[in-house]
Write a protein that holds these residues in place. Structure first.
Motif, PDB file in Angstrom:
ATOM      1  N   PHE A  10       0.227   5.202  -3.049  1.00 24.64           N
ATOM      2  CA  PHE A  10       1.467   4.639  -3.593  1.00 24.64           C
ATOM      3  C   PHE A  10       1.162   3.464  -4.508  1.00 24.64           C
ATOM      4  O   PHE A  10       0.238   2.696  -4.235  1.00 24.64           O
ATOM      5  N   CYS A  11       1.956   3.329  -5.542  1.00 24.12           N
ATOM      6  CA  CYS A  11       1.899   2.135  -6.395  1.00 24.12           C
ATOM      7  C   CYS A  11       3.318   1.809  -6.811  1.00 24.12           C
ATOM      8  O   CYS A  11       4.161   2.701  -6.919  1.00 24.12           O
ATOM      9  N   LYS A  12       3.558   0.528  -7.052  1.00 26.78           N
ATOM     10  CA  LYS A  12       4.896   0.116  -7.513  1.00 26.78           C
ATOM     11  C   LYS A  12       5.147   0.680  -8.909  1.00 26.78           C
ATOM     12  O   LYS A  12       6.232   1.120  -9.233  1.00 26.78           O
ATOM     13  N   LYS A  13       4.121   0.641  -9.749  1.00 24.90           N
ATOM     14  CA  LYS A  13       4.258   1.204 -11.097  1.00 24.90           C
ATOM     15  C   LYS A  13       2.879   1.664 -11.575  1.00 24.90           C
ATOM     16  O   LYS A  13       1.864   1.309 -10.965  1.00 24.90           O
ATOM     17  N   ALA A  14       2.888   2.421 -12.665  1.00 26.96           N
ATOM     18  CA  ALA A  14       1.624   3.020 -13.106  1.00 26.96           C
ATOM     19  C   ALA A  14       0.933   2.163 -14.171  1.00 26.96           C
ATOM     20  O   ALA A  14       1.545   1.829 -15.187  1.00 26.96           O
ATOM     21  N   CYS A  15      -0.319   1.841 -13.924  1.00 31.16           N
ATOM     22  CA  CYS A  15      -1.103   1.146 -14.955  1.00 31.16           C
ATOM     23  C   CYS A  15      -1.480   2.185 -16.019  1.00 31.16           C
ATOM     24  O   CYS A  15      -1.768   3.346 -15.671  1.00 31.16           O
ATOM     25  N   ILE A  16      -1.514   1.768 -17.269  1.00 29.36           N
ATOM     26  CA  ILE A  16      -1.599   2.776 -18.337  1.00 29.36           C
ATOM     27  C   ILE A  16      -2.909   3.573 -18.363  1.00 29.36           C
ATOM     28  O   ILE A  16      -2.964   4.656 -18.910  1.00 29.36           O
ATOM     29  N   TYR A  17      -3.951   3.016 -17.775  1.00 19.88           N
ATOM     30  CA  TYR A  17      -5.269   3.656 -17.869  1.00 19.88           C
ATOM     31  C   TYR A  17      -5.619   4.458 -16.610  1.00 19.88           C
ATOM     32  O   TYR A  17      -6.651   5.114 -16.554  1.00 19.88           O
ATOM     33  N   CYS A  18      -4.753   4.409 -15.584  1.00 23.21           N
ATOM     34  CA  CYS A  18      -5.181   4.834 -14.247  1.00 23.21           C
ATOM     35  C   CYS A  18      -5.070   6.339 -14.009  1.00 23.21           C
ATOM     36  O   CYS A  18      -4.014   6.938 -14.168  1.00 23.21           O
ATOM     37  N   ASP A  19      -6.172   6.893 -13.548  1.00 23.46           N
ATOM     38  CA  ASP A  19      -6.276   8.322 -13.308  1.00 23.46           C
ATOM     39  C   ASP A  19      -6.347   8.655 -11.811  1.00 23.46           C
ATOM     40  O   ASP A  19      -6.593   9.786 -11.433  1.00 23.46           O
ATOM     41  N   HIS A  21      -5.021   9.184  -7.883  1.00 24.75           N
ATOM     42  CA  HIS A  21      -3.798   9.806  -7.374  1.00 24.75           C
ATOM     43  C   HIS A  21      -2.896   8.761  -6.718  1.00 24.75           C
ATOM     44  O   HIS A  21      -3.332   8.033  -5.813  1.00 24.75           O
ATOM     45  N   PHE A  22      -1.665   8.688  -7.176  1.00 26.57           N
ATOM     46  CA  PHE A  22      -0.675   7.812  -6.550  1.00 26.57           C
ATOM     47  C   PHE A  22       0.706   8.295  -6.947  1.00 26.57           C
ATOM     48  O   PHE A  22       0.880   9.050  -7.909  1.00 26.57           O
ATOM     49  N   SER A  23       1.699   7.864  -6.163  1.00 21.85           N
ATOM     50  CA  SER A  23       3.081   8.175  -6.514  1.00 21.85           C
ATOM     51  C   SER A  23       3.848   6.856  -6.501  1.00 21.85           C
ATOM     52  O   SER A  23       3.525   5.948  -5.721  1.00 21.85           O
ATOM     53  N   GLY A  58      -8.358   2.181   0.099  1.00 14.34           N
ATOM     54  CA  GLY A  58      -8.272   2.185  -1.360  1.00 14.34           C
ATOM     55  C   GLY A  58      -7.038   2.951  -1.799  1.00 14.34           C
ATOM     56  O   GLY A  58      -6.245   3.429  -0.995  1.00 14.34           O
ATOM     57  N   GLY A  59      -6.885   3.109  -3.092  1.00 12.43           N
ATOM     58  CA  GLY A  59      -5.675   3.813  -3.507  1.00 12.43           C
ATOM     59  C   GLY A  59      -5.630   4.070  -4.986  1.00 12.43           C
ATOM     60  O   GLY A  59      -6.663   4.177  -5.625  1.00 12.43           O
ATOM     61  N   GLY A  60      -4.374   4.074  -5.443  1.00 17.54           N
ATOM     62  CA  GLY A  60      -3.173   3.562  -4.842  1.00 17.54           C
ATOM     63  C   GLY A  60      -3.242   2.041  -4.571  1.00 17.54           C
ATOM     64  O   GLY A  60      -4.126   1.350  -5.025  1.00 17.54           O
ATOM     65  N   THR A  61      -2.279   1.636  -3.781  1.00 19.28           N
ATOM     66  CA  THR A  61      -2.172   0.200  -3.486  1.00 19.28           C
ATOM     67  C   THR A  61      -2.043  -0.029  -1.986  1.00 19.28           C
ATOM     68  O   THR A  61      -0.922  -0.039  -1.439  1.00 19.28           O
ATOM     69  N   PRO A  62      -3.165  -0.216  -1.285  1.00 14.91           N
ATOM     70  CA  PRO A  62      -3.090  -0.465   0.156  1.00 14.91           C
ATOM     71  C   PRO A  62      -2.250  -1.688   0.511  1.00 14.91           C
ATOM     72  O   PRO A  62      -1.639  -1.726   1.582  1.00 14.91           O
ATOM     73  N   VAL A  93      -6.397  -4.889  -2.808  1.00 12.49           N
ATOM     74  CA  VAL A  93      -5.082  -5.537  -2.921  1.00 12.49           C
ATOM     75  C   VAL A  93      -4.768  -5.858  -4.368  1.00 12.49           C
ATOM     76  O   VAL A  93      -5.666  -6.129  -5.171  1.00 12.49           O
ATOM     77  N   ASN A  94      -3.484  -5.834  -4.679  1.00 12.65           N
ATOM     78  CA  ASN A  94      -3.048  -6.281  -5.995  1.00 12.65           C
ATOM     79  C   ASN A  94      -2.606  -7.734  -5.888  1.00 12.65           C
ATOM     80  O   ASN A  94      -1.974  -8.112  -4.890  1.00 12.65           O
ATOM     81  N   PRO A  95      -2.910  -8.554  -6.871  1.00  9.27           N
ATOM     82  CA  PRO A  95      -2.589  -9.985  -6.767  1.00  9.27           C
ATOM     83  C   PRO A  95      -1.126 -10.253  -6.401  1.00  9.27           C
ATOM     84  O   PRO A  95      -0.833 -11.170  -5.633  1.00  9.27           O
ATOM     85  N   ASN A 130       0.190  -2.808 -18.098  1.00  6.42           N
ATOM     86  CA  ASN A 130       1.325  -2.600 -17.185  1.00  6.42           C
ATOM     87  C   ASN A 130       1.002  -3.034 -15.751  1.00  6.42           C
ATOM     88  O   ASN A 130       1.467  -2.431 -14.776  1.00  6.42           O
ATOM     89  N   ARG A 131       0.177  -4.077 -15.642  1.00  3.69           N
ATOM     90  CA  ARG A 131      -0.114  -4.616 -14.313  1.00  3.69           C
ATOM     91  C   ARG A 131       1.077  -5.438 -13.823  1.00  3.69           C
ATOM     92  O   ARG A 131       1.924  -5.860 -14.611  1.00  3.69           O
ATOM     93  N   GLY A 132       1.105  -5.685 -12.526  1.00  3.51           N
ATOM     94  CA  GLY A 132       2.251  -6.404 -11.947  1.00  3.51           C
ATOM     95  C   GLY A 132       2.002  -7.887 -11.774  1.00  3.51           C
ATOM     96  O   GLY A 132       2.728  -8.547 -11.043  1.00  3.51           O
TER      97      GLY A 132
END
Ligand code: SF4
Length: 374
Positions: A10-19, A21-23, A58-62, A93-95, A130-132
């Motif tokens: 899972f991610c809150k939003k998609a980073c433009i370069y990221c390949d 798997h996440f929803s 890992g992820g995604g966003t743990p 983790v994301n900041p 498109n980072r958060g």
């Protein structure tokens, strides 16, 4: 040495370069976690030993996992496995998810290493990605983690985008060094087809990646980080005081690992398997017990094992042992390796019968590996 990898898709939003798997649909996260618990139970005997040396989220966003979801996953680990003393437990983790409350919660659950997705200290670049988070949040999040007592912190940085000259990259590296973390992963930006960046690139809305700039930035990172006391132990990874990433190093050393969650990969006894990269099908298979195959696997032939050994060994400080190639794969393989590497004298050294690529060799690692493949 064995480890478990949890893929949190899972991610809150998609980073433009990221390949990866996440929803961004978080509403079924409880179902995915329940399905992951079932997968842990089903695969409790997958690894050759029950004792784990590492756990990696890992992820995604743990860092989007709720308190309850994290507790459930770790309880499942403790139910079916045991942890070695000083096992490394890493949480990506994301900041923007770093708060004092979360830091203490993760610590309470035994997480002893954070891998923080900083990516850049340039706000324009972070917005483009498109980072958060912004650069101030990135810096403050690392400091907050240190204040709470985490002493194993890795940060990820990306180089090679249109936003960073060599000088700007140097400034980013200096900021990272000043943060006094013990591990830095510095990745070259790549353009993957399925991503937003890939599509913009196809439509010629984004410039080509400048390979000369990337090469210069790779060399700048090597020079600055080694000067600051980091060991460049894998093409994209640097560690201080030998604090190399245990979990990731085990991938490069081809040790067994069990991957849990949609898209997670596993490896044992020269067999690799990979779960379906689709949250709904994964849930259907593991929770609703529908007859869907949620993973595939393949046994690596000797040739594939050799090729993988060469690829992974040459990318890291572990190198390729000539004795190992001879005893493990046989005379045909060692002859092939030795005769093909001869023409590459400028790109490798041999110490104690083990071949290591030099820095110039690392710049051409993929090409060199392919020349040594069978
Ligand atoms: S880079 Fe990380 S946060 Fe961004 S979309 Fe990919 S997995 Fe999610």
């Amino acid at each position: 040495m064995s480890g478990i990898y949890f893929h949190i898709p899972f991610c809150k939003k998609a980073c433009i370069y990221c390949d990866f798997h996440f929803s961004t649909k978080l509403s079924n996260s409880d179902l995915v976690v329940q399905a992951m618990l079932n997968e842990v139970e089903l695969k409790q005997n997958f690894l050759p030993q029950k004792r784990l040396h590492s756990i990696y989220f890992g992820g995604g966003t743990p860092s989007l996992l709720t308190k309850k979801q994290l507790a459930l996953l770790l309880n499942a680990v403790h139910k079916y496995f045991s942890l070695s003393e000083n096992a490394e437990i890493t949480f990506e983790v994301n900041p923007e998810n770093i708060t004092n409350e979360n830091l203490k919660l993760w610590q309470h659950h035994g997480i002893n290493r954070l891998s923080i997705g900083v990516q850049s200290f340039n706000d324009n670049e972070l917005t483009w990605m498109n980072r958060g988070h912004n650069s101030v949040k990135a810096i403050n999040s690392v400091k907050a983690a240190q204040d709470v007592g985490y002493n194993a912190i890795s940060i990820d940085l990306i180089f090679g985008s249109k936003f960073s000259s060599v000088k700007q990259w140097e400034e980013s590296l200096k900021k990272a060094i000043d943060l006094n973390v013990d591990h830095i992963s510095a990745y070259n930006l790549t353009i993957e087809k399925r991503t937003r960046l890939g599509k913009s690139f196809e439509l010629k809305r984004e410039p080509e990646i400048d390979s000369q700039l990337c090469e210069n930035q790779f060399l700048t990172a090597h020079t600055l980080l080694e000067k600051a006391g980091f060991e460049h132990y894998e093409i994209s990874n640097y560690a201080k005081q030998q604090k190399i990433a245990v979990h990731n190093s085990n991938y490069w050393l081809q040790k067994p690992y069990l991957g849990i969650g949609p898209s997670a990969h596993s490896f044992t006894n020269n067999t690799r398997s990979w779960n379906i990269a689709n949250n709904n099908i994964y849930i259907d298979a593991l929770l609703k017990k529908q007859a869907v195959n949620y993973f595939e696997s393949e046994h690596l032939s000797i040739k594939e094992q050799y090729n993988e050994y060469v690829l992974l060994g040459l990318r890291s400080k572990f190198g390729c042992s000539l004795n190992y190639i001879e005893t493990h794969f046989g005379s045909h393989y060692i002859k092939h390796f030795e005769s093909n590497i001869k023409s590459l004298a400028a790109y490798y050294t041999t110490v104690n019968n083990t071949v290591y690529l030099t820095l110039d060799g690392w710049l051409l690692a993929d090409k060199i590996s392919s020349m040594l493949f069978i």
